[in-house]
Design a protein around this motif. Structure first.
Motif, mmCIF file in Angstrom:
data_model
loop_
_atom_site.group_PDB
_atom_site.id
_atom_site.type_symbol
_atom_site.label_atom_id
_atom_site.label_comp_id
_atom_site.label_asym_id
_atom_site.label_seq_id
_atom_site.Cartn_x
_atom_site.Cartn_y
_atom_site.Cartn_z
ATOM 1 N N THR A 68 0.838 -1.197 0.000
ATOM 2 C CA THR A 68 0.000 0.000 0.000
ATOM 3 C C THR A 68 0.873 1.248 0.000
ATOM 4 O O THR A 68 1.731 1.438 0.874
ATOM 5 N N LEU A 69 0.632 2.058 -1.024
ATOM 6 C CA LEU A 69 1.467 3.235 -1.271
ATOM 7 C C LEU A 69 1.633 4.125 -0.044
ATOM 8 O O LEU A 69 2.743 4.520 0.324
ATOM 9 N N GLU A 70 0.527 4.420 0.612
ATOM 10 C CA GLU A 70 0.582 5.338 1.754
ATOM 11 C C GLU A 70 1.483 4.768 2.844
ATOM 12 O O GLU A 70 2.349 5.462 3.397
ATOM 13 N N THR A 71 1.287 3.487 3.136
ATOM 14 C CA THR A 71 2.014 2.868 4.251
ATOM 15 C C THR A 71 3.497 2.749 3.935
ATOM 16 O O THR A 71 4.357 3.062 4.771
ATOM 17 N N LEU A 72 3.802 2.312 2.716
ATOM 18 C CA LEU A 72 5.214 2.136 2.395
ATOM 19 C C LEU A 72 5.939 3.477 2.324
ATOM 20 O O LEU A 72 7.089 3.598 2.750
ATOM 21 N N SER A 73 5.249 4.505 1.810
ATOM 22 C CA SER A 73 5.891 5.830 1.754
ATOM 23 C C SER A 73 6.175 6.327 3.170
ATOM 24 O O SER A 73 7.280 6.786 3.478
ATOM 25 N N ASN A 74 5.180 6.246 4.042
ATOM 26 C CA ASN A 74 5.387 6.697 5.423
ATOM 27 C C ASN A 74 6.460 5.865 6.120
ATOM 28 O O ASN A 74 7.281 6.400 6.877
ATOM 29 N N ALA A 75 6.465 4.549 5.839
ATOM 30 C CA ALA A 75 7.446 3.677 6.499
ATOM 31 C C ALA A 75 8.868 4.022 6.065
ATOM 32 O O ALA A 75 9.800 4.038 6.888
ATOM 33 N N GLU A 76 9.043 4.326 4.777
ATOM 34 C CA GLU A 76 10.394 4.674 4.297
ATOM 35 C C GLU A 76 10.892 5.945 4.972
ATOM 36 O O GLU A 76 12.046 6.031 5.409
ATOM 37 N N VAL A 77 10.004 6.945 5.048
ATOM 38 C CA VAL A 77 10.418 8.213 5.665
ATOM 39 C C VAL A 77 10.707 7.996 7.151
ATOM 40 O O VAL A 77 11.688 8.517 7.695
ATOM 41 N N ALA A 78 9.871 7.191 7.795
ATOM 42 C CA ALA A 78 10.082 6.941 9.235
ATOM 43 C C ALA A 78 11.425 6.239 9.460
ATOM 44 O O ALA A 78 12.148 6.551 10.418
ATOM 45 N N ARG A 79 11.744 5.312 8.577
ATOM 46 C CA ARG A 79 13.026 4.603 8.748
ATOM 47 C C ARG A 79 14.207 5.579 8.616
ATOM 48 O O ARG A 79 15.152 5.547 9.406
ATOM 49 N N ARG A 80 14.105 6.475 7.612
ATOM 50 C CA ARG A 80 15.179 7.457 7.430
ATOM 51 C C ARG A 80 15.290 8.359 8.673
ATOM 52 O O ARG A 80 16.360 8.659 9.163
ATOM 53 N N TRP A 81 14.135 8.760 9.166
ATOM 54 C CA TRP A 81 14.113 9.641 10.372
ATOM 55 C C TRP A 81 14.773 8.927 11.551
ATOM 56 O O TRP A 81 15.563 9.520 12.287
#
Ligand SMILES: O=P(O)(O)OC[C@H]1O[C@](O)(CO)[C@@H](O)[C@@H]1O
Length: 566
Positions: A226-239
């Protein structure tokens, strides 16, 4: 060992639900409708002194009063005859047995197996699903015990005190709603935050308040695509990695996944040892009792999570055992059919008199509207009536000061579900020493009474009201509602409420002859968003070769120009 076989009632093999309009049972209800339309609730209460005693059901700890619905004993009998003729018993049993009743996705529908006790066994296509369920529950329990006890810590050795669930739809609404509803049972100093929207404002606002060293992320996605979840997860991992000085290995201690798709979890970079699985027979909007509830278990602990599942099971058992005319999901589901198809209601409002249930209406919106918002039957033919009640709502008393005016005096009929509790999770005393909870509940009781009985012009005039104002003050009444009262909002009671609405979905879907378990209608928008993205970021929609419609093309051009991209 309890073996769950279809032996509870004598059932024949499941058939596709039959369209109900045009059947003798439907015709019988239609011919009874003049009696229901003509008589007001005032008249029904006057004519039937034992109405309140007969029009109520106790299911689990829920006391369900539907005496304020615009129905009489004959109407109720006809409604359960319709459910019966539609094949609700066969369909219910086929669901509990694990048959692939979600035919358009070729899947079983077994959220009820998530709450079977460890001692049970349910063999579906050769595997004991109960054993699989409890294996995951045990893993969740061990993990949550360790986090709650401070044994599983962050990469810098800090205790993990905030859990951020990143997911959307069924991977968000259930745990978010339940976490708030059961805030009182959070006992290990762990707070939960929920990020769902791909709007960067959502994640930004949450991360702004957090310390990476103390944060655990749960990436919750059934499909893990799911686009929303994976996008948020990638940013969270970087953070997280940036916040911990670039330490990539920290991800293993701060990220876990909940999914049915181990391959995609591994591709994303989360070790599948840190993944909690579930199964394709758990629909997203039915998944709060699966590993999708991990954030809830972290807050309330495994024992109370078990009580939550037990509550659901109480209603599953009631749904299977109670005769149709005393069966709460059947009666309430069929009253929804009556209101929306024959009494002209366009929506159903859910009014929890509990601030802790603020997200319950939103949760029910996905549960019911993604399930029954369909216009073709299981065999692909068009439905001939309306389907899918529109759910909405806000906690009382806030709604009273916002939209109840329309409920009381507007031209639309909006049946209401009132939900309230005898014991407060919190109580405060006003200056005169009275309980604020009693005040809340006096409002709860007053509103359904006024909706049902109203106040006539004569009664208003008799109060000395100036004649010109009388028509403005008339309260028409005759507006139906159901009242659900429970002793207290415990984990078990929340589970009972959830299952009560889940099974209404099946009842209504069966009567409408549709499949409540797929959601094809959400797919095209996702695909087209992917197609439009390169036009927004690249050459624009007016570029040669673009076949975007004129309205969308102009909007893209305006967007690009305001983003400085022309
Ligand atoms: O858990 P997933 O696979 O990320 O899906 C999230 C949600 O998206 C939907 O498929 C609808 O878009 C829901 O049914 C589901 O709950």
């Amino acid at each position: 060992m309890v073996t769950h076989t279809p032996d509870r009632q004598d059932v024949s093999p499941p058939r596709a639900p039959r369209p109900m309009r045009g059947t003798p049972q439907w015709a019988a209800l239609e011919s009874h409708m003049p009696a229901l339309r003509e008589r007001t609730l005032r008249e029904l209460f006057a004519a039937e002194p034992d109405r309140a005693a007969t029009m109520r059901i106790s299911a689990g700890e829920l006391y369900i009063d539907y005496a304020k619905q615009r129905v009489d004993a004959t109407g109720l009998t006809l409604l359960s005859a319709i459910a019966d003729a539609a094949g609700i018993i066969e369909r219910r049993e086929a669901m509990f047995r694990g048959e692939r009743i979600n035919t358009t996705e070729d899947r079983a529908v077994l959220h009820t197996a998530l709450r079977l006790p460890r001692s049970a066994s349910l063999i579906v296509e050769g595997a004991d699903v109960v054993a699989e369920v409890h294996e995951v529950l045990d893993r969740m329990g061990r993990f949550t015990d360790r986090v709650r006890a401070g044994e599983h810590r962050g990469a810098t050795g800090e205790r993990l005190t905030t859990v951020v669930n990143i997911g959307i739809g069924g991977s968000d609404l259930g745990p978010a709603m339940a976490s708030e509803a059961l805030r009182h049972y959070s006992d290990a100093g762990i707070s939960a935050r929920f990020v769902s929207n791909v709007d960067p404002a959502d994640l930004t606002a949450v991360l702004a308040t957090l310390d990476p060293a103390r944060t655990l992320f749960i990436i919750a996605s059934k499909t893990f695509s799911t686009l929303e979840t994976l996008s948020n997860a990638e940013v969270a991992r970087r953070w997280l990695v940036d916040g911990l000085g670039g330490d990539e290995s920290a991800v293993a201690r701060h990220f876990v996944a909940v999914s049915t798709n181990a391959g995609r979890v591994a591709e994303f970079g989360i070790d599948t040892a840190n993944m909690f699985g579930f199964w394709d027979w758990v629909g997203g909007r039915y998944s709060v009792g699966s590993a999708i509830g991990l954030s809830l278990m972290l807050r309330i602990g495994r024992q109370r999570f078990g009580e939550f599942l037990h509550g659901m099971r109480l209603i599953d058992e009631h749904f299977r055992d109670a005769p149709l005319d005393r069966n709460a999901p059947v009666v309430l589901g069929m009253l929804g059919v009556l209101n929306s198809e024959l009494l002209g209601a366009q929506s159903r409002v859910v009014l929890p008199y509990s601030n802790d249930l603020a997200r319950f209406p939103a949760y029910l919106q996905q549960l019911t509207m993604e399930s029954n918002g369909k216009s073709v039957r299981l065999d692909g033919s068009a439905v001939d009536g309306s389907t899918g009640e529109i759910y909405w709502g806000e906690p009382g008393t806030n709604g009273q000061h916002a939209f109840y005016q329309l409920l009381h005096q507007g031209t639309r009929l909006v049946p209401a579900d009132f939900i309230g509790f005898a014991e407060p999770t919190d109580d405060l005393l006003t200056a005169d020493g009275s309980s604020m909870h009693d005040l809340l509940m006096a409002n709860f009781l007053a509103q359904s009474q006024v909706l049902a009985l109203g106040r006539t012009a004569e009664e208003i005039a008799a109060e000395g009201t100036e004649p010109g104002l009388v028509p403005h003050k008339v309260m028409p009444g005759n507006r139906p509602s159901t009242t659900i009262l429970a002793p207290r909002l415990t984990p078990s009671v929340l589970g009972q409420l959830i299952a009560l609405y889940e099974h209404q979905v099946l009842v209504q879907g069966t009567v409408w002859g549709i499949n409540p378990f797929d959601q094809w209608g959400v797919e095209l928008g996702k695909t087209q968003a992917k197609e439009l993205l390169p036009l927004i970021t690249g050459p624009g929609a007016s570029a040669p070769g673009s076949d975007v419609d004129g309205s969308t093309a102009a909007l893209i051009d305006r967007y690009r120009s305001w983003r400085g991209r022309s």
